[in-house]
Design an enzyme around this catalytic site. Sequence first.
Site, PDB file in Angstrom:
ATOM      1  CG  HIS A 115      -2.026  -0.834   1.080  1.00 22.13           C
ATOM      2  ND1 HIS A 115      -2.535  -1.277   0.127  1.00 22.13           N
ATOM      3  CD2 HIS A 115      -2.702  -1.647   2.142  1.00 22.13           C
ATOM      4  CE1 HIS A 115      -3.551  -2.229   0.364  1.00 22.13           C
ATOM      5  NE2 HIS A 115      -3.685  -2.495   1.610  1.00 22.13           N
ATOM      6  CG  HIS A 189      -7.348   0.043   3.240  1.00 28.51           C
ATOM      7  ND1 HIS A 189      -8.020  -0.821   4.495  1.00 28.51           N
ATOM      8  CD2 HIS A 189      -6.487  -0.812   2.810  1.00 28.51           C
ATOM      9  CE1 HIS A 189      -7.314  -2.000   4.223  1.00 28.51           C
ATOM     10  NE2 HIS A 189      -6.425  -1.994   3.366  1.00 28.51           N
ATOM     11  CE1 TYR A 191      -9.170  -0.978   7.583  1.00 28.69           C
ATOM     12  CE2 TYR A 191      -9.832  -3.400   7.938  1.00 28.69           C
ATOM     13  CZ  TYR A 191      -8.567  -2.448   7.713  1.00 28.69           C
ATOM     14  OH  TYR A 191      -7.354  -2.928   7.463  1.00 28.69           O
ATOM     15  CG  ASP A 261      -5.773 -10.149   1.665  1.00 26.46           C
ATOM     16  OD1 ASP A 261      -6.139  -8.972   1.031  1.00 26.46           O
ATOM     17  OD2 ASP A 261      -4.859 -10.020   2.662  1.00 26.46           O
ATOM     18  CD  GLN A 294      -6.765  -7.355  -2.493  1.00 27.74           C
ATOM     19  OE1 GLN A 294      -6.652  -7.434  -3.646  1.00 27.74           O
ATOM     20  NE2 GLN A 294      -6.285  -8.295  -1.506  1.00 27.74           N
ATOM     21  CD  GLU A 322      -8.252  -2.800   0.444  1.00 27.92           C
ATOM     22  OE1 GLU A 322      -7.056  -2.836  -0.286  1.00 27.92           O
ATOM     23  OE2 GLU A 322      -8.532  -3.719   1.187  1.00 27.92           O
TER      24      GLU A 322
HETATM   25  C1  BGC Z   1      -4.362  -6.180   2.046  1.00 27.05           C
HETATM   26  C2  BGC Z   1      -4.108  -6.922   3.250  1.00 27.05           C
HETATM   27  C3  BGC Z   1      -3.711  -6.275   4.494  1.00 27.05           C
HETATM   28  C4  BGC Z   1      -4.695  -5.310   4.730  1.00 27.05           C
HETATM   29  C5  BGC Z   1      -4.215  -4.087   5.907  1.00 27.05           C
HETATM   30  C6  BGC Z   1      -5.518  -5.168   2.555  1.00 27.05           C
HETATM   31  O1  BGC Z   1      -5.687  -4.327   1.484  1.00 27.05           O
HETATM   32  O2  BGC Z   1      -5.106  -6.829   0.841  1.00 27.05           O
HETATM   33  O3  BGC Z   1      -3.301  -7.948   3.006  1.00 27.05           O
HETATM   34  O4  BGC Z   1      -3.383  -7.056   5.575  1.00 27.05           O
HETATM   35  O5  BGC Z   1      -4.878  -4.265   3.604  1.00 27.05           O
HETATM   36  O6  BGC Z   1      -3.042  -3.740   5.724  1.00 27.05           O
END
Ligand code: BGC
Length: 357
Positions: A115, A189, A191, A261, A294, A322
């Site tokens: 990321h 990102h 949640y 994931d 994702q 994502e």
């Molecule tokens: C990734 C994960 C990661 C998470 C938090 C996600 O977008 O695909 O593998 O653990 O982000 O960092």
Amino acid sequence: MISECQMHIASFGQTPEGQVIQIFTLEIPGVIKASIMTLGATLTELHVPDRFGKMEDVVLGFDSLEGYLQDAYQQEYCYLGATIGRVAGRTNGNRFEIEGRLYQLPENQGDVHLHGGVSGWDRKLWVGKPFQSENEIGVDFSLFSPNGEEGYPGNIHVSVRYAVNLEGELKISYEATTDHATIINPTNHSYFNLSGDHSETIFDHELTIPAEHYLPIDGSCFPLEELKNVSGSPFDFRKSRKIGVALAENHPQLKNGNGIDHAFKLNTSNPEIILYHPKSGRRMTCITTAPAVQVYTSNHFKGTYPGKSNSYYKQHAAICLETQGFPNAANRPDFPTIRLNPNETFESQTIFKFTIQ
Ligand code: BGC
């Protein structure tokens, strides 16, 4: 014209280096209320009504800036609500090539460059500028990312616009330009847990993804070569399915990810992803211009420190959608390109629309 809308700008606190972090709250009463801070252009709160009109926060985060700055959180690289850049996900070998030159990227999560790296766009101080138009209110966040930052070439000017409207939509739009050929694949990102109760899991949420293929991963979550058909696998969300049921399946790919994931290849004629929480009636429709999503079911949460309202985020407490280009696209000429050249403008938009069902 939005007459009822409200915009608040406040200080969210200061970093140890003395940088003042601003927080912008965009509110259309009874419809949607979003707060975004300048650190990481991060969505910190998102309130939407349930079927009785009760407004509750449907994204994970912290009540104060200290939560986001604490060591335990920073070291985990969890990215609650943050803007991700320059490149979302994993790039195999932590490296890519452009114009015959190899770029090696620094590791930040174990031996993975994830990321955007050690200090990606999630850790940068963005400049926020509010705006109001006939149909929406919002904030334009901008950032200059210099050549060589986290190993990537090109001076990049990037902006992220967050906007809300009367239709209950949160729109996130990205734009970027560069002075040198480079790669870019930003995302948000957040949640989501639509129950409003962050100590709950998302097992009872129902998910629909119009995707016939997903990208399998190895045991370190690096994407493998071949896209696989979702048919007969826990990754088949073409018809709405409870997330808890999919996660309970015995499948080697769920073991590799410790849950879901994985990137899904979106159906471009119908890129609508739907997340529904039957108990509250909250329904989130995610519409995007991006070619992939994702999906991450908070597989590594350990509940070691308190989040909002003292709730401890346990494994599968939330889901991230994502929207982005494919992970490892930099090394995959067969995937839609994430390359950005001088004199081009990168553009991408994702809408999260909240309704009641
Ligand atoms: C990734 C994960 C990661 C998470 C938090 C996600 O977008 O695909 O593998 O653990 O982000 O960092």
